[in-house]
Design a protein around this motif. Structure first.
Motif, PDB file in Angstrom:
ATOM      1  N   PRO A 509       0.815  -1.229   0.000  1.00 20.16           N
ATOM      2  CA  PRO A 509       0.000   0.000   0.000  1.00 20.16           C
ATOM      3  C   PRO A 509       0.842   1.269   0.000  1.00 20.16           C
ATOM      4  N   THR A 510       1.971   1.244   0.704  1.00 21.74           N
ATOM      5  CA  THR A 510       2.834   2.425   0.747  1.00 21.74           C
ATOM      6  C   THR A 510       3.382   2.757  -0.633  1.00 21.74           C
ATOM      7  N   VAL A 511       3.888   1.744  -1.326  1.00 23.75           N
ATOM      8  CA  VAL A 511       4.442   1.958  -2.662  1.00 23.75           C
ATOM      9  C   VAL A 511       3.348   2.424  -3.625  1.00 23.75           C
ATOM     10  N   ALA A 512       2.170   1.814  -3.521  1.00 22.85           N
ATOM     11  CA  ALA A 512       1.074   2.182  -4.419  1.00 22.85           C
ATOM     12  C   ALA A 512       0.641   3.626  -4.207  1.00 22.85           C
ATOM     13  N   LEU A 513       0.536   4.063  -2.955  1.00 23.54           N
ATOM     14  CA  LEU A 513       0.127   5.435  -2.675  1.00 23.54           C
ATOM     15  C   LEU A 513       1.189   6.435  -3.110  1.00 23.54           C
ATOM     16  N   LEU A 514       2.462   6.095  -2.900  1.00 17.92           N
ATOM     17  CA  LEU A 514       3.535   6.988  -3.345  1.00 17.92           C
ATOM     18  C   LEU A 514       3.546   7.107  -4.867  1.00 17.92           C
ATOM     19  N   ALA A 515       3.324   5.981  -5.552  1.00 19.22           N
ATOM     20  CA  ALA A 515       3.264   6.014  -7.017  1.00 19.22           C
ATOM     21  C   ALA A 515       2.083   6.854  -7.487  1.00 19.22           C
ATOM     22  N   ALA A 516       0.935   6.686  -6.829  1.00 22.07           N
ATOM     23  CA  ALA A 516      -0.243   7.473  -7.197  1.00 22.07           C
ATOM     24  C   ALA A 516       0.005   8.963  -6.960  1.00 22.07           C
ATOM     25  N   SER A 517       0.700   9.291  -5.887  1.00 26.39           N
ATOM     26  CA  SER A 517       1.017  10.697  -5.601  1.00 26.39           C
ATOM     27  C   SER A 517       1.886  11.286  -6.703  1.00 26.39           C
ATOM     28  N   SER A 518       2.858  10.511  -7.172  1.00 28.60           N
ATOM     29  CA  SER A 518       3.748  10.989  -8.238  1.00 28.60           C
ATOM     30  C   SER A 518       2.979  11.229  -9.530  1.00 28.60           C
ATOM     31  N   VAL A 519       2.090  10.304  -9.870  1.00 26.52           N
ATOM     32  CA  VAL A 519       1.301  10.444 -11.098  1.00 26.52           C
ATOM     33  C   VAL A 519       0.385  11.658 -11.008  1.00 26.52           C
ATOM     34  N   VAL A 520      -0.287  11.823  -9.879  1.00 25.27           N
ATOM     35  CA  VAL A 520      -1.202  12.954  -9.710  1.00 25.27           C
ATOM     36  C   VAL A 520      -0.440  14.274  -9.757  1.00 25.27           C
ATOM     37  N   ALA A 521       0.742  14.313  -9.141  1.00 25.67           N
ATOM     38  CA  ALA A 521       1.547  15.534  -9.168  1.00 25.67           C
ATOM     39  C   ALA A 521       1.991  15.861 -10.592  1.00 25.67           C
ATOM     40  N   ALA A 522       2.332  14.840 -11.378  1.00 26.23           N
ATOM     41  CA  ALA A 522       2.730  15.062 -12.769  1.00 26.23           C
ATOM     42  C   ALA A 522       1.558  15.613 -13.587  1.00 26.23           C
ATOM     43  N   LEU A 523       0.371  15.061 -13.369  1.00 25.94           N
ATOM     44  CA  LEU A 523      -0.818  15.582 -14.058  1.00 25.94           C
ATOM     45  C   LEU A 523      -1.099  17.031 -13.656  1.00 25.94           C
ATOM     46  N   ALA A 524      -0.869  17.333 -12.381  1.00 31.83           N
ATOM     47  CA  ALA A 524      -1.060  18.716 -11.916  1.00 31.83           C
ATOM     48  C   ALA A 524      -0.079  19.649 -12.610  1.00 31.83           C
ATOM     49  N   LEU A 525       1.152  19.200 -12.781  1.00 33.86           N
ATOM     50  CA  LEU A 525       2.155  20.022 -13.464  1.00 33.86           C
ATOM     51  C   LEU A 525       1.735  20.312 -14.901  1.00 33.86           C
ATOM     52  N   VAL A 526       1.201  19.285 -15.583  1.00 31.93           N
ATOM     53  CA  VAL A 526       0.724  19.478 -16.950  1.00 31.93           C
ATOM     54  C   VAL A 526      -0.403  20.509 -16.989  1.00 31.93           C
ATOM     55  N   GLY A 527      -1.351  20.383 -16.076  1.00 32.77           N
ATOM     56  CA  GLY A 527      -2.462  21.317 -16.028  1.00 32.77           C
ATOM     57  C   GLY A 527      -2.024  22.730 -15.712  1.00 32.77           C
ATOM     58  N   TYR A 528      -1.040  22.873 -14.835  1.00 31.64           N
ATOM     59  CA  TYR A 528      -0.581  24.202 -14.445  1.00 31.64           C
ATOM     60  C   TYR A 528       0.114  24.903 -15.604  1.00 31.64           C
TER      61      TYR A 528
END
Length: 534
Positions: A509-528
């Motif tokens: 679960p820790t690895v999965a949540l960290l990976a999800a955080s990275s993906v969401v942050a990357a999508l946020a960067l694209v949107g910004y």
């Protein structure tokens, strides 16, 4: 100057505040009343027989976690007392936070932005804005408490007790509205006023909780204790409402006096003059974010470390609280000598609580980025060779580091609170205290990343990030009570983490949540990068 001149324009400012908060106030009202009503209805259906009601007081009613969060509720041998105990956390914190945000928003924040200066160019008295903010906050508490009383009576609860409960909640909100008004006079920045008022609120809540756990006089030091001392659904002490009203009047009077002693737009505490030359740090992409958020990080780290220390100090007493209480042990599925298992269950709850509160810090830190846009500082920055991508990455790095520091501070607080009061310090127990809080960090990071995603793609609706926080809080504290389906509860990042140390910690679960955080942050960067600034 006459009273008419001092308060001139107050009705107009009240209408303006209601106009600006036409979305916020209904959402707050719907959230507080709706969650409380759903929780109360679920509790009533769960404890629907005398035998089930009889099990509550000796179990949940005496637990340290229950007393820290809900205080010392009376009449736990009745369905009225049980419901009051279960909804107190949401109701009291919801109303007090609402009035603090409302008062600061319409007083200090208006002066900081310069809007108050434009308003005062008209026929507006010196105290008009302050009185208008207090009237709006008072109206919100009256509406919420009135709806809450209607809900409780509608569920069949005793009418007098329901009115007493609603009245104590309304008076508690009035006290913290006055405290927020006074805090708004101290500093020149809205975030400073929120820090002072929020710190007082948190301290009062913790003191009430500690006093409730130990049945000590600390319970009566806090306004939360005064409100709960009204004993709704028991032998009501109506006179304590007068104490709360008097405390609110003192706070209002202090705010009025302080307002008369400062210049418009300034605070009683004047900011220190800056250095003649900027430090080299401010020349880096993350420098401004670190400068503007250092107070936020330090304040949250210290505050949560103190809260964690209080929780840690209670740990050795958890088994003793259950001594000679076989009903509670049986209700929890535990037998004699199950002290360690009870401590593990308590730590699971505490770790989740600290993780959720830590996530609130993450969202607050992310939304500071929006403040940089609103004030125009970001526009000046990106007019230089600094790109918005480098600025966002640098600011996000400060948020991530801040969340790690806050998590470490909470772990240290748990250990520092536990070790001095523990008879024998077990190395494995200390390791559990440290890992238990740090294990919540991946979920905290994902909540912050989702808030950044909202800010990047929907900047006008950045306030929706707080709706995300509300959902996380709802699932964490009421998910099981409301018997929400796992498919819905899985929308909260904290749902996917094991309840350590009751459940074994695993890396998945820790690895999965960290990976999800990275993906969401990357999508946020694209949107910004795709949207306009401002």
């Amino acid at each position: 100057m006459s009273a008419h001149e001092l308060f001139a324009g107050t009705p107009t400012l009240i209408r303006l505040a209601l106009r600006r908060d036409r979305v916020r106030l209904p959402l707050w009202t719907l959230g507080i009343v709706g969650i409380s009503a759903a929780s109360a209805a679920t509790v009533k259906s769960t404890y629907d027989t005398p035998a089930e009601i009889a099990t509550y007081g000796p179990t949940a009613g005496v637990s340290a976690a229950s007393r820290i969060t809900g205080g010392r509720q009376v009449a736990l041998d009745t369905i009225e007392g049980i419901i009051a105990n279960e909804i107190t956390l949401i109701v009291t914190l919801g109303i007090t936070l609402l009035v603090v945000f409302t008062v600061v928003r319409h007083t200090r924040a208006e002066e900081e932005s310069g809007a108050a200066e434009l308003v005062r160019a008209g026929v507006v008295g010196r105290h008009a804005a302050q009185v208008a903010a207090l009237v709006v906050a008072l109206a919100a508490t009256v509406v919420i408490s009135g709806l809450l009383a209607a809900v409780l009576v509608g569920l069949g609860l005793e009418r007098t007790g329901s009115l007493a409960y609603a009245a104590e909640v309304a008076m508690l909100g009035l006290v913290f509205a006055g405290l927020a008004a006074a805090a708004a006079q101290v500093t020149a920045a809205a975030r400073g006023a929120l820090a002072i008022a929020g710190g007082l609120l948190g301290a009062a809540y913790v003191v009430r909780g500690v006093g409730a756990v130990g049945d000590s006089a600390l319970f009566w030091v806090s306004p939360f204790g005064w409100a709960q001392g009204v004993n709704a659904f028991g032998e009501e002490r109506w006179w304590l409402l007068g104490v709360l009203l008097a405390a609110a009047a003192v706070c209002f009077g202090l705010a009025v006096v302080l307002t008369a002693r400062r210049d418009a737009g300034a605070g009683l505490l004047q900011p220190r003059p800056g250095a003649a030359r900027a430090s080299a740090i401010l020349g880096r992409p993350w420098g401004l974010a670190l400068r503007t958020q250092r107070g936020l990080v330090i304040g949250w780290a210290v505050g949560l470390a103190v809260l964690a220390a209080i929780y840690g100090s209670v740990i050795p007493d958890v088994p003793d609280m259950l001594e000679g209480n076989p009903d509670m042990l049986e209700a929890m599925g535990l037998g004699a000598g199950a002290g360690d298992a009870l401590i593990d269950a308590f730590l699971g709850y505490v770790n989740l609580t600290l993780g959720v509160v830590g996530a609130v810090f993450g969202v607050a830190s992310v939304l500071r980025l929006r403040a940089e846009e609103d004030t125009g500082r970001l526009e000046a920055l990106i007019a230089t060779p600094l790109t918005r991508t480098r600025w966002l990455v640098g600011s996000l790095a400060v948020t991530v580091v801040g969340m790690v520091l806050v998590a470490l501070a909470m772990s240290a607080g748990m250990v520092l609170g536990y070790v001095p009061v523990a008879g024998e310090v077990s190395g494995s127990r200390v390791s559990e205290l440290i890992l238990g809080v740090l294990a919540q960090l991946p979920a905290m990071l994902l909540v912050a990343a989702l808030a950044l995603l909202i800010l990047a793609w929907l900047p006008r609706f950045a306030v929706l990030a707080w709706a995300l926080v509300a959902w996380v809080v709802l699932d964490a504290f009421l998910g099981e009570t409301l018997k929400l389906p796992d498919g819905i509860r899985s929308l909260s990042p904290f749902f996917h983490l094991p309840a350590y140390p009751t459940e074994t910690w695993t890396a998945g679960p820790t690895v999965a949540l960290l990976a999800a955080s990275s993906v969401v942050a990357a999508l946020a960067l694209v949107g910004y990068r795709r949207r306009d600034v401002g």
